[in-house]
Scaffold this motif. Sequence first.
Motif, PDB file in Angstrom:
ATOM      1  N   LEU A 109       0.816  -1.201   0.000  1.00 54.12           N
ATOM      2  CA  LEU A 109       0.000   0.000   0.000  1.00 54.12           C
ATOM      3  C   LEU A 109       0.858   1.262   0.000  1.00 54.12           C
ATOM      4  N   ALA A 112       2.316   2.327  -3.432  1.00 54.77           N
ATOM      5  CA  ALA A 112       1.235   2.753  -4.313  1.00 54.77           C
ATOM      6  C   ALA A 112       0.709   4.115  -3.879  1.00 54.77           C
ATOM      7  N   PHE A 116       1.053   7.485  -6.023  1.00 54.73           N
ATOM      8  CA  PHE A 116      -0.240   8.031  -6.462  1.00 54.73           C
ATOM      9  C   PHE A 116      -0.350   9.505  -6.083  1.00 54.73           C
ATOM     10  N   ARG A 119       2.175  11.683  -8.043  1.00 53.99           N
ATOM     11  CA  ARG A 119       1.838  11.861  -9.460  1.00 53.99           C
ATOM     12  C   ARG A 119       0.559  12.666  -9.637  1.00 53.99           C
TER      13      ARG A 119
ATOM     14  N   ILE B  47     -10.848   7.375  -2.685  1.00 55.84           N
ATOM     15  CA  ILE B  47      -9.623   8.098  -3.045  1.00 55.84           C
ATOM     16  C   ILE B  47      -9.795   8.792  -4.395  1.00 55.84           C
ATOM     17  N   LEU B  48     -10.452   8.097  -5.325  1.00 55.07           N
ATOM     18  CA  LEU B  48     -10.700   8.714  -6.627  1.00 55.07           C
ATOM     19  C   LEU B  48     -11.552   9.967  -6.460  1.00 55.07           C
ATOM     20  N   SER B  51      -9.394  12.740  -5.014  1.00 54.19           N
ATOM     21  CA  SER B  51      -8.351  13.281  -5.885  1.00 54.19           C
ATOM     22  C   SER B  51      -8.924  14.012  -7.093  1.00 54.19           C
ATOM     23  N   MET B 347      -4.280   7.981 -12.104  1.00 52.46           N
ATOM     24  CA  MET B 347      -2.962   7.382 -11.961  1.00 52.46           C
ATOM     25  C   MET B 347      -3.150   5.892 -11.696  1.00 52.46           C
ATOM     26  N   GLU B 349      -1.560   3.793 -10.169  1.00 56.30           N
ATOM     27  CA  GLU B 349      -1.231   3.285  -8.823  1.00 56.30           C
ATOM     28  C   GLU B 349      -2.471   3.028  -7.989  1.00 56.30           C
ATOM     29  N   ILE B 350      -3.599   3.613  -8.390  1.00 51.58           N
ATOM     30  CA  ILE B 350      -4.833   3.383  -7.637  1.00 51.58           C
ATOM     31  C   ILE B 350      -5.130   1.879  -7.534  1.00 51.58           C
ATOM     32  N   ILE B 353      -3.213   0.463  -4.777  1.00 55.22           N
ATOM     33  CA  ILE B 353      -3.809   0.894  -3.503  1.00 55.22           C
ATOM     34  C   ILE B 353      -4.985  -0.022  -3.170  1.00 55.22           C
TER      35      ILE B 353
END
Lengths: 324, 397
Positions: A109, A112, A116, A119, B47-48, B51, B347, B349-350, B353
């Motif tokens: 986690l 990431a 995240f 970026r 999180i989305l 962000s 991104m 990376e989500i 996560i």
Amino acid sequence: METFYFIFQQALYFSIPLLIVALGGMFSEKSGVVNIALEGIMVIGAFCGIFFINVMQKIGAFASTPQLLFVLALLVGGLAGMLYASLLAFASVNMKADQTIGGTALNLLSVALVVFIARTMNNVKQIYFDQQVFTIKEFPVLSKIPVIGDMFFKNAYLSTYLGIIILLVAIVVLKKTRFGLRLSACGEHPHAAQSLGVNVYRMRWAGVLISGALGGIGGVSYIIPTTVSFGGTVSGYGFLALAVMIFGQWKPLRIFFSAIFFGFFSAIAFAYFKIDFLNNLNILHKGDFFKMVPYIATMIILAFTSKKSRAPKAEGIPFDPGAR
Amino acid sequence: MAENSFAKKFIPKIKDFFRELPKKNSFKVFVSVLISILIGLLVGLLILLISNPSTAFRAFGGILAGSFGDPKSVSVGLGDLLYFATPILLTGLSVGFAFKTGLFNIGASGQFMVGQFAALMLAFYGTGFGRFQWVVAVLGGILAGALWGFIPGFFKAVFNVNEVITSIMFNYIGMFLTNMLIKSNRVIFNETRHETRNIAAQAFLPKLGLDKIFPGSRADIGFLLAVLAAIVIYIVLNKTKFGFELKGVGYNRHASRYAGINEKKAIILSMAIAGALAGMGGALKMLAPGVHYIGNTLSAEEVLAAEGFNGIPVALLGLSNPIGIIFSALFITHLQRGGFYVQSVIMIEIIDIIIGVIIYFSAFSLAIRTFFAKIVQKRKMEAELEAENPEPKGGKA
């Protein structure tokens, strides 16, 4: 001699974060919680600390007092690491989760999460900072001391002295205070500790939180001396710190010496070209070869020291007050 | 008549099955995994939303649609799903197999990389094997991976060194060693592009008709071999004495020794087999022909193979069951592909996560299960109490 001092200074850059993080791991394991999440905690700590520096340097704050900024960044990193470690404490103490799985999840986690965030804000994962302002070129009087002055008081970073202080505090806390002895009891025989009125849950929380704080501080103090940007990784130093802790047999002073040992090998990988006989070795791409050396040395050392392991007896086992 | 008796025979059985299902341990585990997945997805959505609220739902839809969201066609998406699932299916099997035998193989990354390297070498130097070159190259990858698992196993069995630490060390040793060997080999390495040259078509994995089923995709025989490996591991673990012994050592090393099992041999073999599986994953990735039959390259970067670490969530989500791992590998790849397709708005990376959160909560699965078990127990006891003394509790008032 010049080369020796250079290598020694380099070695400190690697040793000190290893020392701090390994001591953190020790506090957690002494309380009975295996903290494999140290790598992730370092990443989170380093991210928050470096991000803080990045922002402060951008707006020009603390321009005249870089060392104060360093201290604040260490604090930010430590706090962030502590917060992140509380996820591990909650999982492994309250929810009785498998500590290895919980820790692995936090490692996954962390990377990431920080990439995240970086970026999303800047479109690149690297966070840059002005690194040179943190170097202490020379201490006024101390650097004049022969040998020691060159070793410890030139091209140094504040984190070096902090690491030594943390080591001394750790020794005293673990050996001389009620808290430290109780903490060790919770990792050795939690039921015995409980029968004497020790709150095992609370002690384990304390152990994990301390390791989180030290992990975060270690993350910041690994990044600052060794690079100019943070890209979401601490190159496995959290795991190496675990190896240092095992090699140090969960004893602060031995952890200190093993951290120095590892740091020395890492420094050689970093600066082998300064040492003539290593540089003359007839191996293609020596850089990669010397980078392997710390890991191979770890393996060999662990093979010799693990037979009579002094690991806390109850580490990794969730505490169940009703179990017999 | 015959149909009627058939129904009579089986309907009660099916009913029984569903009545008993909630009490079964495997079902409870399955439900707790589903709950973890749900929580993971919700955290991802949250999180989305934080962000970037305007694109959050589009991105989330794209992630859920996963491999079906391929802009070219669904068949490309599904074929690519199989292709991308192959390496992590095998690293997942590697980690899961080690879990079943009581070991934590965090070294799948290094084993994967040496597997890649061995396959690469054989792809360049094994032209003498002709049509069977890819078979030899895969076997080479398996052997290299097995060696990289064997050493931590040996250290664990003989020197009592924690396999977590050693396999992490061997990740880095594997990475630096293969980098060094690749970079110093002029035949293989392209200095200017800082990566290896493309491997020759002769060493490619066959597509075995999968290019007809999923036209335009990267699918090849690799996925089928990975599934085959899963089935073999399932049989070894559940149907053979050897597998029983390995699991026994995992449950209790000392008890197994008293039962006459050579526990050192078991630990070493477990790690070697786990390494072999990860190495096979590396080889299959290396030898894949891709869409255009260009062939893969290997860049000598200082990055551990992500496939190795992704094997951990795959194994955990698949509950270390080889058959479960097939599905969890597909599921995780599905999410990853979904994230890839909506990269323009989020991104990627989500995805990691979400996976991290899923694993974090699935570590709780025991707690979640005991929590539900307690509720059931409590209800049962209350019911029994009421049955014993029918007087209502609040009688005094």
